[in-house]
Design a protein around this motif. Structure first.
Motif, PDB file in Angstrom:
ATOM      1  N   PHE A  12      -1.631   6.740  -4.062  1.00  0.00           N
ATOM      2  CA  PHE A  12      -0.691   7.862  -4.085  1.00  0.00           C
ATOM      3  C   PHE A  12      -1.364   9.109  -3.538  1.00  0.00           C
ATOM      4  O   PHE A  12      -2.547   9.338  -3.750  1.00  0.00           O
ATOM      5  CB  PHE A  12      -0.205   8.140  -5.509  1.00  0.00           C
ATOM      6  N   LEU A  64       8.307   8.501   6.662  1.00  0.00           N
ATOM      7  CA  LEU A  64       7.347   7.630   5.980  1.00  0.00           C
ATOM      8  C   LEU A  64       7.837   6.181   5.978  1.00  0.00           C
ATOM      9  O   LEU A  64       7.077   5.249   6.264  1.00  0.00           O
ATOM     10  CB  LEU A  64       7.149   8.110   4.535  1.00  0.00           C
ATOM     11  N   ALA A  93       8.160  12.986  -6.048  1.00  0.00           N
ATOM     12  CA  ALA A  93       6.712  12.823  -6.169  1.00  0.00           C
ATOM     13  C   ALA A  93       6.314  12.594  -7.626  1.00  0.00           C
ATOM     14  O   ALA A  93       5.323  11.922  -7.920  1.00  0.00           O
ATOM     15  CB  ALA A  93       5.995  14.042  -5.612  1.00  0.00           C
ATOM     16  N   PHE A 138       5.306   6.432  -2.602  1.00  0.00           N
ATOM     17  CA  PHE A 138       5.657   7.560  -1.749  1.00  0.00           C
ATOM     18  C   PHE A 138       6.850   8.302  -2.336  1.00  0.00           C
ATOM     19  O   PHE A 138       7.849   7.695  -2.715  1.00  0.00           O
ATOM     20  CB  PHE A 138       6.012   7.079  -0.339  1.00  0.00           C
ATOM     21  N   GLN A 178       0.426  11.603   2.724  1.00  0.00           N
ATOM     22  CA  GLN A 178       1.222  10.390   2.578  1.00  0.00           C
ATOM     23  C   GLN A 178       1.450   9.733   3.942  1.00  0.00           C
ATOM     24  O   GLN A 178       1.422   8.507   4.066  1.00  0.00           O
ATOM     25  CB  GLN A 178       2.565  10.707   1.920  1.00  0.00           C
TER      26      GLN A 178
END
Length: 285
Positions: free
Chosen positions: A163, A198, A144, A138, A170
């Motif tokens: 990914f 996340l 990224a 992540f 995500q």
């Protein structure tokens, strides 16, 4: 452990408060004097307590004040060199000098980062990865790039890498991960609200997580199971995040190589199969 002591403190500095920040200020301003002080002396100099000094040492990843002191002494021995870890680029530099300074700063970021790593951190990271069948990466924005690099590398391992480039994808991935998956979350600041969302979702799902960030004690470090620090510094023509990316990719490299060494037979078989497939795409000469 740490030789680039000042760089380590700076990576934690923005997230220090109160007495801890006072101790950090004193160590940064008086490195040579500080290396000769006992824990009692340092407590008096900083108007703090012995327990505050001990807690400060542990915040920086040291097991004790004595370990901190040894590394401070090592750092001050090479003080002149450390002052030029990240070199400024000037308009009167030649093109070759500019290029050399870019390379030197990147090498410095790598050296400072490896100095922060411990045997225990690496052992824990490998245990997290080795115990799972899949590994999800992540990262948002520049992070990224590092996450995609991790995905690419672990395609060559016996782990199934995951990914997605888009934040919402995500988030969907984090929501649907199973217990046989671990995750690596990359965030330079450790404070990006989407990256934290996340991380929180993965925490709620009880997914084991490794965080890679440049700031110790950032919000991300309080959510993940293990933090690996990437050390960097901003210069006139390079944002600190650019140095951090070099260090973060090297941390990903390290995780991959250590995993491959642990699962040697399986990784070798995957390598052979991938090499044969890729070779089939090349023109015969």
């Amino acid at each position: 452990m740490q030789n680039n002591f000042n760089m380590l403190i700076k990576s934690y500095y923005d997230n220090l408060t109160g007495t801890s920040k006072d101790i950090a200020d004193y160590l940064l301003e008086n490195p040579q004097t500080s290396s000769a002080l006992t824990i009692t002396d340092l407590a008096k100099k900083t108007n703090s307590s012995i327990s505050s000094i001990s807690r400060f040492a542990k915040k920086l990843g040291f097991n004790s004040f004595q370990e901190l002191k040894i590394n401070l002494l090592t750092s001050t021995t090479d003080k002149k060199e450390s002052n030029n870890l990240f070199q400024e680029i000037n308009s009167d530099d030649t093109l070759k000098e500019m290029a050399k300074k870019v390379f030197t700063s990147n090498v410095s970021a790598l050296n400072a980062t490896i100095d922060t790593l411990t045997q225990e951190q690496l052992q824990m990271a490998i245990e997290i990865i080795a115990s799972k069948n899949s590994i999800a990466f992540f990262g948002l924005g520049a992070s990224a790039i590092v996450a995609l690099d991790g995905y690419h590398k672990f395609l060559k391992s016996d782990k199934t890498p995951l990914f997605a480039n888009d934040f919402h994808m995500q988030l969907m991935m984090a929501t649907t991960l199973r217990s046989d998956t671990c995750a690596v979350i990359i965030s330079h600041s450790g404070e990006n609200k989407d990256a934290l969302k996340l991380a929180q979702k993965l925490h709620e799902k009880k997914i084991k997580t490794i965080g890679i960030t440049s700031y110790g004690n950032s919000s991300l470090t309080k959510i993940v199971d293990l933090t690996l620090l990437s050390i960097s510094e901003e210069t006139n023509y390079q944002d600190e995040a650019l140095h951090a990316i070099i260090a973060q990719i090297s941390l990903i490299d390290t995780l991959f190589v250590l995993t491959a060494m642990r699962d040697d037979k399986q990784t070798t078989d995957v390598f052979k199969e991938i090499r044969e497939t890729i070779n089939g795409t090349r023109l015969n000469k």
